[in-house]
Design a protein around this motif. Structure first.
Motif, PDB file in Angstrom:
ATOM      1  N   VAL A 719       0.845  -1.205   0.000  1.00  0.00           N
ATOM      2  CA  VAL A 719       0.000   0.000   0.000  1.00  0.00           C
ATOM      3  C   VAL A 719       0.881   1.256   0.000  1.00  0.00           C
ATOM      4  O   VAL A 719       0.634   2.204  -0.744  1.00  0.00           O
ATOM      5  N   MET A 720       1.928   1.258   0.830  1.00  0.00           N
ATOM      6  CA  MET A 720       2.718   2.476   1.039  1.00  0.00           C
ATOM      7  C   MET A 720       3.774   2.701  -0.051  1.00  0.00           C
ATOM      8  O   MET A 720       4.103   3.832  -0.388  1.00  0.00           O
ATOM      9  N   GLY A 721       4.345   1.609  -0.572  1.00  0.00           N
ATOM     10  CA  GLY A 721       5.282   1.732  -1.701  1.00  0.00           C
ATOM     11  C   GLY A 721       6.662   2.260  -1.329  1.00  0.00           C
ATOM     12  O   GLY A 721       7.033   2.341  -0.154  1.00  0.00           O
ATOM     13  N   ASP A 722       7.392   2.647  -2.367  1.00  0.00           N
ATOM     14  CA  ASP A 722       8.786   3.082  -2.254  1.00  0.00           C
ATOM     15  C   ASP A 722       8.933   4.176  -1.188  1.00  0.00           C
ATOM     16  O   ASP A 722       8.129   5.088  -1.108  1.00  0.00           O
ATOM     17  N   GLY A 723       9.981   4.028  -0.348  1.00  0.00           N
ATOM     18  CA  GLY A 723      10.275   5.084   0.621  1.00  0.00           C
ATOM     19  C   GLY A 723       9.585   4.909   1.967  1.00  0.00           C
ATOM     20  O   GLY A 723       9.724   5.755   2.852  1.00  0.00           O
TER      21      GLY A 723
END
Length: 1037
Positions: A719-723
């Motif tokens: 859900v939150m992805g890269d970083g």
């Protein structure tokens, strides 16, 4: 009182109090204590002072194990050999209370300790000294539970210890017997040299009716506990097991006549002190512990004889015994289930109501233990027999239990089996409901009605939309009950009716239910507003909470308006804090299990107690919060902050697994809900949960809960992805995943060691297999987490991944079991798919194994390898080209092998077909496409692996749309074949209609439609099912 308070102060606040005292006061306390013990004449008071001395000694052992109270030790040695019996008792009492008193000097004093215990155990004149020394011996062994050498050294104390067990029982003291149960539970290996004598003694005490029930049950507990903690050891003593079974059955016959039993309207809780309940529970545990292979042949004849006994108590016990062994003897009973069921059904017509009740119990238990095979084989007989038993008007308890058995039957019954009986079931249930409603109004009896309402709910739940025709028959009466059953004694009935209404609503669906939805919501809201007056143990609360969640599923977004009313009580229930206490052995003796406390022994004479009331409700409430977040999505956003603040600390709620699972499940769902508030709010929420999730992966003790937490963490990263993870997170996570993988290898080694054990047998192998399955499941979750990280971070994460690389390489070594190799390959598949072309840096570790494993014996390994070769063609850079050429013949060999399409092989084969397609599409210059294409077409369509099916159909569309001559054939002669591929794909639901690929396929068909003759020719060669499938595709895509 002063003594009790001082002991409590030392045990709970030693570090705050004692070190602050001046040293002369500390010295005075120590010498005063020893002095009082010597002066005190009253035995119970002396014990209390000894407890203080033991507590002080416990706190005066420093971190290195030095005893900082040498005078205490000297006092112990002097007292134990004193002529004064009071002092000898005192020394043993202190040692029993704190067996670690010797600290790091223990090994040095071992022979002295042993001599001291032997000498006291042989004291013929003073039974209390013998009892105390036996308890002290047990405490010492338990305190050294990992020291196998010490067991051997102290083995010759066992005969004296067993003698003390025997003697103390006949002096009405069961404390030594309780110690024996603890040894059987924690250190069964200590008993091995004298196992036969231990078992014989337990058997003798259990069968001696001159002892009280509690003592006999404790003696039985020794044998039953050993069947759980040392099953393989006990299986060698079949003679004892064979003698124990009749003892348990005899206990189960120990029932009292009770005139009022048949029509009692309140169900009494099982009397857990009764022999009948103890015998039944022991039998259940022993069957599970030792396995049916041993237990069933021993018990079968006994049960048969009991069922033919003219005394109802024996028939009752025989049927209850059958219910009890179903789980443990599952495999063995399955073979003879037919004769068992036919026999048990006869007892539904037994002259005695309590035997009929026991027969209902056996049917209900078998319906659960042997589902769904039981339902498939016996539906006709069982439904008819239970409906008939439910008509037993003079005996409420029997009617209610027949309804309960029907619930068990329908819960696990396949829908298609139940449908033919719906009319008949509904007719019976309705007439009983009407009759019992009248009885409720006239006499106030409700027991049967409570069960019948749940039976109706269960039937609706299984029948789903097929229940629609009967909806209007039941709903008015059910609403009537909820409106009018407001008295305190009808709370359970009302709760069950609320459950029934919501389950029927869910079964028949929104359209049918809408006519009553607002009425039902008003009723629920009214109950909810009276909710604040409800007592905490009101059974309606948990039914209400579940009903709200079902209403949410039925109403969808329209439910949002009710959240302000629902959320308050739900949050209150989800926030229940259980009562807990840390108790030592002295406090424990004043507590009993019956007021809802459960205890866990922490060793070192301490126990942890928890009051279990409210825990199930808390768990249900947490699951319902998960349900709201899932169903309402952004409609739940107002509540995300308070829910996340509740849930994150619950990841550490070790009193209940269900609560931790719900907490974990809620995290990714809450992030989804919070999305609408924008990235800043979302990131804040993620920061609030991220640390706790990572820590929980490192500390969670239960493997089922751990897998849920890992799964949720992976979902959150998606859900939150890269970083979304900072350097500290990565560092901590790397350490935890590394530890999980190392533990995986270590557990495999430990299982190999257990296979060399002298007690190893096939049942041990079964439990080792279960452990192995658990381990592999955790490995799949490690793979999930890595997948989510690779897909979010791409090649940036490779330097971090290098710390895990040697462990993943170890997973794919040829000598490892196939699940290790499968999941190791899956992790490398992700590296290739998400981190190419940089992935080639690690090719030396995985390329050779991947090529080799395409032809592995295990289909799971072949599938993972083939998928890897496919993504290598699709995403890998030019470095991978020669390996694509090398892979092709290997893939073709698997596809063309004789059994490639069997059920277990088909997924691996389809991945190979897809990989061939990807090589032709993405690396066409590595292979002879003209030569391979006709073969590839002949292998289509794929229908098991939906993801790969979409890939192959997309490539097929590319080829058709570019008018590829080999695919279309001279003068389009291949088109009928292509049509049949498309039709087959549609029939197997290989492609979802909303997928763009479905539109492309439909367009291919439409283009042919415009040229009349060709269209007719293509359609003529299709079967009627294929023609219908083509039509379906055109209509929907």
């Amino acid at each position: 009182m002063a003594a009790v308070l001082l002991r409590r102060l030392l045990s709970s606040a030693f570090d705050e109090v004692y070190p602050t005292l001046p040293s002369d006061v500390q010295t005075a306390i120590k010498s005063e204590l020893l002095m009082i013990i010597q002066m005190e004449t009253q035995s119970s008071m002396r014990k209390k002072i000894c407890d203080i001395a033991a507590e002080l000694a416990r706190n005066l052992i420093d971190e290195d194990g030095n005893n900082q109270w040498p005078e205490g030790l000297k006092f112990l040695f002097d007292s134990v050999s004193s002529q004064n019996m009071g002092l000898r008792e005192a020394a043993l009492h202190i040692f029993w209370n704190f067996p670690g008193i010797f600290g790091n000097q223990q090994q040095h004093y071992l022979d002295v300790i042993k001599r001291m215990l032997v000498q006291c155990m042989q004291d013929q004149e003073h039974p209390s000294i013998r009892t105390l020394s036996a308890r002290a011996t047990a405490a010492f062994i338990l305190a050294n539970e990992h020291n196998v050498a010490l067991f051997k050294h102290f083995a010759d104390l066992l005969p004296g210890f067993l003698q003390a067990v025997n003697d103390s029982c006949y002096q009405n003291d069961d404390s030594v017997l309780k110690s024996l149960v603890e040894i059987a539970d924690t250190v069964p290996k200590y008993l091995r040299p004298h196992l036969e004598a231990t078992l014989q003694l337990s058997l003798k005490l259990c069968g001696d009716t001159s002892l009280n029930n509690m003592q006999r049950q404790l003696a039985l507990e020794v044998i039953v506990t050993l069947s759980e903690t040392a099953a393989a050891m006990l299986r060698k003593h079949t003679n004892i097991v064979a003698q124990t079974i009749p003892q348990m059955l005899a206990m189960m016959v120990d029932l009292e006549e009770d005139e009022d039993w048949a029509n009692a309207d309140e169900l009494e809780d099982d009397d857990f002190d009764s022999n009948a309940v103890a015998g039944e529970s022991a039998l259940d545990r022993m069957a599970c512990g030792l396995g049916g292979k041993l237990v069933l042949p021993m018990i079968k004849e006994h049960i048969m004889q009991m069922l033919q006994n003219p005394d109802w108590k024996y028939r009752h016990a025989g049927l209850m015994a059958l219910s009890a062994i179903g789980e443990g003897c599952h495999q063995q009973m399955e073979g003879i289930l037919n004769e068992i069921v036919n026999f048990v059904l006869l007892f539904l017509q037994d002259p005695h109501p309590r035997v009929r009740y026991a027969a209902c119990n056996a049917v209900g238990q078998m319906a659960t233990d042997f589902a769904p095979g039981f339902q498939k084989k016996f539906h006709e007989k069982v439904i008819a027999a239970l409906l008939q038993t439910m008509e037993d008007q003079g005996n409420q308890r029997v009617q209610a239990h027949a309804a309960a058995a029907l619930i068990n039957f329908t819960e696990d019954c396949p829908k298609s089996l139940l449908i033919p009986y719906l009319d008949n079931l509904v007719k019976h249930l309705h007439s009983i409901m009407v009759l019992k409603l009248q009885e409720l109004i006239q006499k106030g009896t409700k027991l049967v009605l409570e069960q019948v309402v749940t039976s109706i709910a269960s039937v609706a739940d299984t029948a789903e939309e097929k229940f629609v025709p009967y909806y209007d028959l039941f709903m008015p009466s059910l609403k009537h009950i909820v409106e009018n059953a407001v008295q305190k004694e009808l709370r359970l009935l009302r709760g069950k009716t609320i459950e029934c209404i919501s389950l029927i609503g869910l079964a028949v669906g929104k359209e049918k239910f809408m006519q009553d939805a607002s009425d039902v919501m008003q009723l629920l809201l009214k109950t909810q507003t009276d909710f604040s007056d409800m007592e905490d143990d009101d059974p309606q609360i948990s039914y209400m909470i579940s009903a709200w969640a079902r209403m949410c599923k039925i109403l969808g977004k329209e439910f949002q308006q009710y959240l302000p009313v629902v959320m308050g009580p739900l949050m209150k229930t989800a926030s229940i804090k259980p009562e807990v206490a840390l108790l030592d052995t002295q406090d424990m003796e004043n507590m009993s299990d019956d007021d809802g406390w459960e205890f866990v022994n922490l060793g070192d004479q301490q126990s942890f107690g928890i009051k279990t009331a409210g825990l199930e409700e808390k768990s249900t409430a947490c699951q319902m919060l998960v349900c709201y977040a899932k169903e309402l999505k952004e409609g739940f956003v107002e509540y995300t902050e308070q829910v996340v603040k509740l849930m994150v600390p619950l990841l550490k709620f070790y009193f209940h697994d269900g609560v931790r699972v719900a907490a974990a499940e809620s995290m990714p769902l809450l992030l989804e809900c919070a999305r609408v508030r924008g990235p800043e709010y979302l990131t804040q929420m993620w920061h609030f949960m991220c640390d706790a999730l990572i820590k929980a992966i490192g500390t969670e003790p239960d493997s089922d809960v751990l897998s849920e937490i890992m799964h949720s963490f992976a979902k959150c990263i998606e859900v939150m992805g890269d970083g979304c993870l900072n350097n500290e997170h990565f560092e901590e996570l790397g350490g935890i995943l590394k530890a999980k993988l190392e533990e995986h290898f270590k557990n495999q080694e430990l299982r190999q060691v257990k296979r060399q054990d002298e007690d190893y047998d096939e049942q041990v192998e079964e439990s080792l297999q279960d452990e192995d399955d658990n381990d592999v499941y955790i490995l799949t979750k490690v793979s999930d987490i890595l997948h989510s990280i690779f897909s979010s971070y791409k090649e940036k994460v490779l330097p971090w991944f290098e710390q895990l690389l040697p462990l993943i390489v170890n997973l794919i070594c040829p000598h490892r079991p196939w699940p290790d190799r499968q999941w190791g390959l899956c992790i490398f598949d992700d590296v290739i798919e998400h981190c190419s072309p940089a992935s080639f840096k690690y090719a030396e570790y995985f390329l050779r194994p991947m090529l080799q494993y395409v032809c592995d014996n295990s289909p799971e390994v072949r599938q993972a390898a083939a998928y890897g070769l496919g993504v290598m063609a699709q995403y890998g850079g030019d470095n991978y080209r020669p390996f694509c050429t090398e892979a092709l013949p290997l893939l073709v060999r698997v596809i063309q092998s004789a059994d490639s399409k069997t059920k277990e092989n088909v997924n691996a084969t389809e991945n190979c077909i897809s990989a061939v397609g990807k090589i032709m599409k993405f690396k066409p210059d590595c292979v002879n496409v003209e030569e391979v294409l006709p073969h590839w077409l002949s292998w289509l369509p794929l229908h098991e692996d939906k993801e790969e099916a979409v890939q192959t159909f997309n490539y097929l569309c590319d080829l058709i749309e570019s008018n590829h001559p080999i695919v279309l054939g001279p003068n389009n002669t291949n088109l009928p074949k292509i049509f049949s591929i498309i039709a087959e794909g549609e029939m197997h639901e290989a492609i979802k209609h909303e997928d763009p690929c479905a539109k492309r396929l439909a367009n291919v068909v439409r283009q042919v439609q415009t040229s009349g003759g060709l269209w007719a020719e293509c359609v003529a060669q299709l079967s009627p099912e294929q023609q219908a499938a083509i039509q379906e595709l055109l209509n929907s895509a």
